[in-house]
Design a protein around this motif. Sequence first.
Motif, short mmCIF file in Angstrom:
data_model
loop_
_atom_site.label_atom_id
_atom_site.label_comp_id
_atom_site.label_asym_id
_atom_site.label_seq_id
_atom_site.Cartn_x
_atom_site.Cartn_y
_atom_site.Cartn_z
N THR A 150 0.84 -1.18 0.05
CA THR A 150 0.12 0.08 0.25
C THR A 150 1.09 1.29 0.04
OG1 THR A 150 -1.61 -1.24 1.35
CG2 THR A 150 -2.00 1.12 1.20
N SER A 151 0.65 2.07 -1.04
CA SER A 151 1.57 3.23 -1.11
C SER A 151 1.49 4.14 0.24
CB SER A 151 1.27 4.25 -2.20
OG SER A 151 0.07 4.75 -2.01
N PRO A 152 2.51 4.84 0.33
CA PRO A 152 2.46 5.69 1.85
C PRO A 152 1.38 6.87 1.52
CG PRO A 152 4.87 5.64 0.72
CD PRO A 152 3.97 4.79 -0.37
N GLU A 153 1.21 7.29 0.67
CA GLU A 153 -0.14 8.09 -0.04
C GLU A 153 -1.42 7.74 0.73
OE1 GLU A 153 3.37 9.30 -2.10
OE2 GLU A 153 2.07 7.55 -2.26
N GLN A 154 -1.45 6.35 0.26
CA GLN A 154 -2.68 5.55 0.67
C GLN A 154 -2.71 5.51 2.16
OE1 GLN A 154 -2.40 2.70 -2.26
NE2 GLN A 154 -4.11 3.78 -3.40
N CYS A 155 -1.78 5.01 2.89
CA CYS A 155 -1.54 4.72 4.31
C CYS A 155 -1.76 6.18 4.82
CB CYS A 155 -0.11 4.19 4.41
SG CYS A 155 0.18 2.82 4.06
N ALA A 156 -1.21 7.31 4.41
CA ALA A 156 -1.78 8.55 4.95
C ALA A 156 -3.05 9.02 4.73
CB ALA A 156 -0.81 9.79 4.19
N GLN A 157 -3.65 8.86 3.60
CA GLN A 157 -5.21 8.96 3.62
C GLN A 157 -5.83 8.16 4.56
OE1 GLN A 157 -5.93 8.05 -0.61
NE2 GLN A 157 -5.27 10.21 -1.07
N GLY A 158 -5.24 6.90 4.93
CA GLY A 158 -6.11 6.00 5.99
C GLY A 158 -6.05 6.42 7.28
N ALA A 159 -4.64 7.06 7.61
CA ALA A 159 -4.61 7.73 8.77
C ALA A 159 -5.43 9.00 8.97
CB ALA A 159 -3.15 8.01 9.17
N ALA A 160 -5.45 9.73 8.02
CA ALA A 160 -6.33 11.03 8.02
C ALA A 160 -7.91 10.65 8.24
CB ALA A 160 -6.14 11.85 6.77
N VAL A 161 -8.29 9.61 7.88
CA VAL A 161 -9.57 8.95 8.05
C VAL A 161 -9.80 8.82 9.75
CG1 VAL A 161 -11.45 7.33 7.56
CG2 VAL A 161 -10.03 8.59 5.73
N LEU A 162 -8.66 7.97 9.94
CA LEU A 162 -8.83 7.64 11.36
C LEU A 162 -8.64 8.92 12.55
CD1 LEU A 162 -8.61 5.73 13.77
CD2 LEU A 162 -6.30 5.56 13.63
N LEU A 163 -7.90 9.70 12.05
CA LEU A 163 -7.85 11.08 12.66
C LEU A 163 -9.08 12.14 12.96
CD1 LEU A 163 -5.97 13.19 14.41
CD2 LEU A 163 -5.55 14.37 12.20
N GLN A 164 -9.73 12.02 11.72
CA GLN A 164 -10.99 12.84 11.46
C GLN A 164 -12.19 12.10 12.40
OE1 GLN A 164 -11.46 15.86 10.51
NE2 GLN A 164 -9.28 15.90 10.42
N THR A 165 -12.09 10.65 12.49
CA THR A 165 -12.92 10.03 13.21
C THR A 165 -12.74 9.95 14.64
OG1 THR A 165 -13.23 8.11 11.28
CG2 THR A 165 -13.82 7.53 13.65
N LEU A 166 -11.58 10.02 15.22
CA LEU A 166 -11.41 10.27 16.40
C LEU A 166 -11.88 11.66 16.75
CD1 LEU A 166 -8.06 8.55 16.82
CD2 LEU A 166 -10.11 7.68 17.71
N ILE A 167 -11.52 12.91 16.05
CA ILE A 167 -12.11 14.19 16.68
C ILE A 167 -13.49 14.25 16.38
CG2 ILE A 167 -12.00 16.41 15.28
CD1 ILE A 167 -9.24 15.98 14.40
N CYS A 168 -14.27 13.54 15.47
CA CYS A 168 -15.72 13.35 15.67
C CYS A 168 -16.31 12.87 16.94
CB CYS A 168 -16.33 13.02 14.22
SG CYS A 168 -16.08 13.95 12.95
N LEU A 169 -15.81 11.64 17.22
CA LEU A 169 -16.16 10.98 18.31
C LEU A 169 -15.79 11.76 19.54
CD1 LEU A 169 -15.05 7.42 17.43
CD2 LEU A 169 -17.21 8.23 17.54
N ASP A 170 -14.71 12.40 19.60
CA ASP A 170 -14.38 13.40 20.77
C ASP A 170 -15.33 14.38 20.81
OD1 ASP A 170 -12.48 13.96 22.86
OD2 ASP A 170 -12.41 15.97 21.67
N GLU A 171 -15.69 14.95 19.88
CA GLU A 171 -16.76 16.17 19.75
C GLU A 171 -18.03 15.62 20.24
OE1 GLU A 171 -16.55 17.66 16.01
OE2 GLU A 171 -14.77 18.91 16.21
N GLN A 172 -18.44 14.39 20.03
CA GLN A 172 -19.80 13.69 20.60
C GLN A 172 -19.82 13.31 21.72
OE1 GLN A 172 -20.81 10.55 17.79
NE2 GLN A 172 -20.64 12.05 16.02
N LEU A 173 -18.70 12.95 22.71
CA LEU A 173 -18.48 12.68 24.00
C LEU A 173 -17.81 13.76 24.71
CD1 LEU A 173 -16.65 9.22 23.23
CD2 LEU A 173 -19.34 9.62 23.49
#
Length: 60
Positions: free
Chosen positions: A37-60
């Motif tokens: 998996t290319s570094p760019e695609q890994c970075a995109q996956g990490a960005a999705v994880l980060l945004q998910t955690l930010i959204c969950l933090d805002e909800q809790l």
Amino acid sequence: MPSRAIHDAQEIGRITDMGMIFVPSRGGVSHAEIEYTSPEQCAQGAAVLLQTLICLDEQL
């Protein structure tokens, strides 16, 4: 998107909601020595994880 992937999700899913983030592997090969998996695609996956955690933090 439904997946039949089990991984650790099978166990954690018994006690709480869970989700998985999938990134593409070249040729669709996964769980093998030739998986890539290319570094760019890994970075995109990490960005999705980060945004998910930010959204969950805002909800809790």
